[in-house]
Design a protein around this motif. Structure first.
Motif, PDB file in Angstrom:
ATOM      1  N   SER A  13       0.812  -1.221   0.000  1.00 39.05           N
ATOM      2  CA  SER A  13       0.000   0.000   0.000  1.00 39.05           C
ATOM      3  C   SER A  13       0.844   1.269   0.000  1.00 39.05           C
ATOM      4  O   SER A  13       0.316   2.362   0.176  1.00 39.05           O
ATOM      5  N   ILE A  17      -0.476   5.265  -0.014  1.00 34.11           N
ATOM      6  CA  ILE A  17      -0.158   6.215   1.053  1.00 34.11           C
ATOM      7  C   ILE A  17       0.516   7.454   0.468  1.00 34.11           C
ATOM      8  O   ILE A  17       0.198   8.581   0.840  1.00 34.11           O
ATOM      9  N   LYS A  20      -2.095   9.552  -1.275  1.00 36.71           N
ATOM     10  CA  LYS A  20      -2.918  10.287  -0.316  1.00 36.71           C
ATOM     11  C   LYS A  20      -2.179  11.510   0.197  1.00 36.71           C
ATOM     12  O   LYS A  20      -2.737  12.603   0.287  1.00 36.71           O
ATOM     13  N   THR A  21      -0.916  11.355   0.509  1.00 37.99           N
ATOM     14  CA  THR A  21      -0.106  12.480   0.983  1.00 37.99           C
ATOM     15  C   THR A  21      -0.028  13.565  -0.087  1.00 37.99           C
ATOM     16  O   THR A  21      -0.184  14.757   0.213  1.00 37.99           O
TER      17      THR A  21
END
Length: 80
Positions: A13, A17, A20-21
């Protein structure tokens, strides 16, 4: 690498991640851009108001200078 699940298949993942950041950073940048645009609009409105006020004063000065005994340079310093 963070693992969400492992059941015979490994799911990585890390990319999610990182995405998303990146999206969070873009959202913050969008908010800052919006704030800057609002400030710019406010400054433009203030300049337009100042320009309108200056226009009124300039028109009054010109009108006064053309009236008999007005405040023109020639009237203030004697007609020659």
């Amino acid at each position: 690498m963070p693992l969400i699940a492992e059941h015979g298949i490994k799911i990585d993942s890390a990319d999610a991640i990182e995405a998303k950041t990146s999206l969070d950073e873009m959202a913050k940048a969008g908010g800052r851009a919006e704030q800057s645009a609002v400030l710019l609009i406010n400054e433009m409105q203030a300049l337009e108001n100042l320009q309108s006020q200056m226009q009124v004063v300039a028109e009054k000065v010109v009108a006064d200078s053309w009236r008999a005994g007005g405040t023109s340079f020639r009237n203030a310093n004697g007609r020659t």
